[in-house]
Design a protein around this motif. Sequence first.
Motif, PDB file in Angstrom:
ATOM      1  N   LEU A  88      35.942  -3.853 -29.950  1.00  0.00           N
ATOM      2  CA  LEU A  88      34.614  -3.653 -29.766  1.00  0.00           C
ATOM      3  C   LEU A  88      34.512  -2.449 -28.777  1.00  0.00           C
ATOM      4  N   GLN A  89      35.591  -1.742 -28.757  1.00  0.00           N
ATOM      5  CA  GLN A  89      35.535  -0.672 -27.668  1.00  0.00           C
ATOM      6  C   GLN A  89      34.802   0.566 -28.335  1.00  0.00           C
ATOM      7  N   ASP A  90      34.934   0.643 -29.588  1.00  0.00           N
ATOM      8  CA  ASP A  90      34.174   1.711 -30.222  1.00  0.00           C
ATOM      9  C   ASP A  90      33.033   1.084 -31.163  1.00  0.00           C
ATOM     10  N   VAL A  91      31.810   1.670 -31.341  1.00  0.00           N
ATOM     11  CA  VAL A  91      30.957   1.173 -32.014  1.00  0.00           C
ATOM     12  C   VAL A  91      30.084   2.269 -32.799  1.00  0.00           C
ATOM     13  N   LEU A  92      29.658   2.257 -33.896  1.00  0.00           N
ATOM     14  CA  LEU A  92      28.890   3.210 -34.894  1.00  0.00           C
ATOM     15  C   LEU A  92      27.449   2.796 -34.704  1.00  0.00           C
ATOM     16  N   ALA A  93      26.977   3.373 -33.773  1.00  0.00           N
ATOM     17  CA  ALA A  93      25.358   3.175 -33.571  1.00  0.00           C
ATOM     18  C   ALA A  93      24.475   4.005 -34.489  1.00  0.00           C
ATOM     19  N   HIS A  94      23.442   3.486 -34.944  1.00  0.00           N
ATOM     20  CA  HIS A  94      22.470   4.012 -36.046  1.00  0.00           C
ATOM     21  C   HIS A  94      21.057   4.296 -35.143  1.00  0.00           C
ATOM     22  N   GLN A  95      20.509   5.606 -35.422  1.00  0.00           N
ATOM     23  CA  GLN A  95      19.245   5.812 -34.854  1.00  0.00           C
ATOM     24  C   GLN A  95      19.422   5.897 -33.164  1.00  0.00           C
ATOM     25  N   LEU A  96      20.308   6.384 -32.572  1.00  0.00           N
ATOM     26  CA  LEU A  96      20.550   6.226 -31.140  1.00  0.00           C
ATOM     27  C   LEU A  96      19.650   6.884 -30.322  1.00  0.00           C
ATOM     28  N   ASP A  97      19.352   6.564 -29.149  1.00  0.00           N
ATOM     29  CA  ASP A  97      18.512   7.093 -28.063  1.00  0.00           C
ATOM     30  C   ASP A  97      19.148   7.028 -26.935  1.00  0.00           C
ATOM     31  N   ILE A  98      19.502   7.914 -26.227  1.00  0.00           N
ATOM     32  CA  ILE A  98      19.939   8.231 -24.820  1.00  0.00           C
ATOM     33  C   ILE A  98      18.932   8.670 -23.711  1.00  0.00           C
ATOM     34  N   ASP A  99      18.506   8.005 -23.038  1.00  0.00           N
ATOM     35  CA  ASP A  99      17.473   8.393 -21.976  1.00  0.00           C
ATOM     36  C   ASP A  99      18.274   8.632 -20.549  1.00  0.00           C
ATOM     37  N   ILE A 100      18.420   9.944 -19.898  1.00  0.00           N
ATOM     38  CA  ILE A 100      19.086  10.198 -18.618  1.00  0.00           C
ATOM     39  C   ILE A 100      18.191  10.421 -17.611  1.00  0.00           C
ATOM     40  N   ASP A 101      17.841   9.735 -16.591  1.00  0.00           N
ATOM     41  CA  ASP A 101      16.843   9.808 -15.556  1.00  0.00           C
ATOM     42  C   ASP A 101      17.818  10.163 -14.538  1.00  0.00           C
ATOM     43  N   MET A 102      17.615  11.505 -14.164  1.00  0.00           N
ATOM     44  CA  MET A 102      18.551  12.078 -13.101  1.00  0.00           C
ATOM     45  C   MET A 102      18.214  11.756 -11.752  1.00  0.00           C
ATOM     46  N   SER A 103      18.985  11.796 -10.813  1.00  0.00           N
ATOM     47  CA  SER A 103      18.498  11.571  -9.241  1.00  0.00           C
ATOM     48  C   SER A 103      17.892  12.619  -8.816  1.00  0.00           C
ATOM     49  N   ASP A 104      17.701  13.684  -9.350  1.00  0.00           N
ATOM     50  CA  ASP A 104      16.729  15.002  -8.675  1.00  0.00           C
ATOM     51  C   ASP A 104      15.299  14.492  -9.365  1.00  0.00           C
ATOM     52  N   GLY A 105      14.940  13.720 -10.269  1.00  0.00           N
ATOM     53  CA  GLY A 105      13.770  13.359 -10.862  1.00  0.00           C
ATOM     54  C   GLY A 105      13.375  13.803 -12.214  1.00  0.00           C
ATOM     55  N   SER A 106      14.499  14.636 -12.694  1.00  0.00           N
ATOM     56  CA  SER A 106      14.121  14.958 -13.914  1.00  0.00           C
ATOM     57  C   SER A 106      14.661  14.100 -15.095  1.00  0.00           C
ATOM     58  N   ARG A 107      14.466  14.432 -16.335  1.00  0.00           N
ATOM     59  CA  ARG A 107      14.863  13.607 -17.602  1.00  0.00           C
ATOM     60  C   ARG A 107      15.369  14.265 -18.525  1.00  0.00           C
ATOM     61  N   ILE A 108      16.360  13.934 -19.309  1.00  0.00           N
ATOM     62  CA  ILE A 108      16.906  14.419 -20.493  1.00  0.00           C
ATOM     63  C   ILE A 108      16.932  13.161 -21.346  1.00  0.00           C
TER      64      ILE A 108
END
Length: 202
Positions: A88-108
């Motif tokens: 289970l080290q590698d998985v294939l994800a479908h319809q993936l969302d990655i939310d990145i909340d930066m320490s400076d307050g911005s988001r990607i």
Amino acid sequence: MAPRGDTYSYVIGWLKLLLPLVALALLSTLFLVSRSNDPAPSIPFADPDNPDGPARQQILAPRYAGLTARGDQLILTADSAEPLSDDLQDVLAHQLDIDIDMSDGSRITLRSDRAVVSSGEQSADLEGKVRIESSTGYRIDTERLRTALDQIEAETLAPVSGEGPAGSFTAGKLTITPSETGEDVQLLFTEGVNLIYDPKDP
């Protein structure tokens, strides 16, 4: 002919002897049957695209949350995922969302049709329709992007197009990386950048 009372007592006496033996035999049978069953039977996983074919394992609505070394928060969610390796080290994800909340307050936010997520390499390889959005006003599309999961570091592996505060643009490559001071995150467009400037009203 035996009197009626004697026959009744005779039958009751035999029932008192036979019923406990029957109950004991039934309990023994149930015990033997339960021991013969697998205590942890394998769970079948249906293939929604091929219900009559061989089953495959699927994880529905997986979610992963983590922090980078500098304190940025990453949250990964998907509609479904299936393992690509036995560990289970590698998985294939479908319809993936990655939310990145930066320490400076911005988001990607990164979104894709599918992605190979590797916990061993702490990376995700997004492909298909990949959308990148930032809280600073950028909306970018590409066909493939590789991102780290333990630090802010990502790059596209295909040309990009999109819109930003200055207008619409195209570029051969986008790199997302911390600034030299490490306090901010910057989007670097390289390899033939074309910008159509769109002045905003003051």
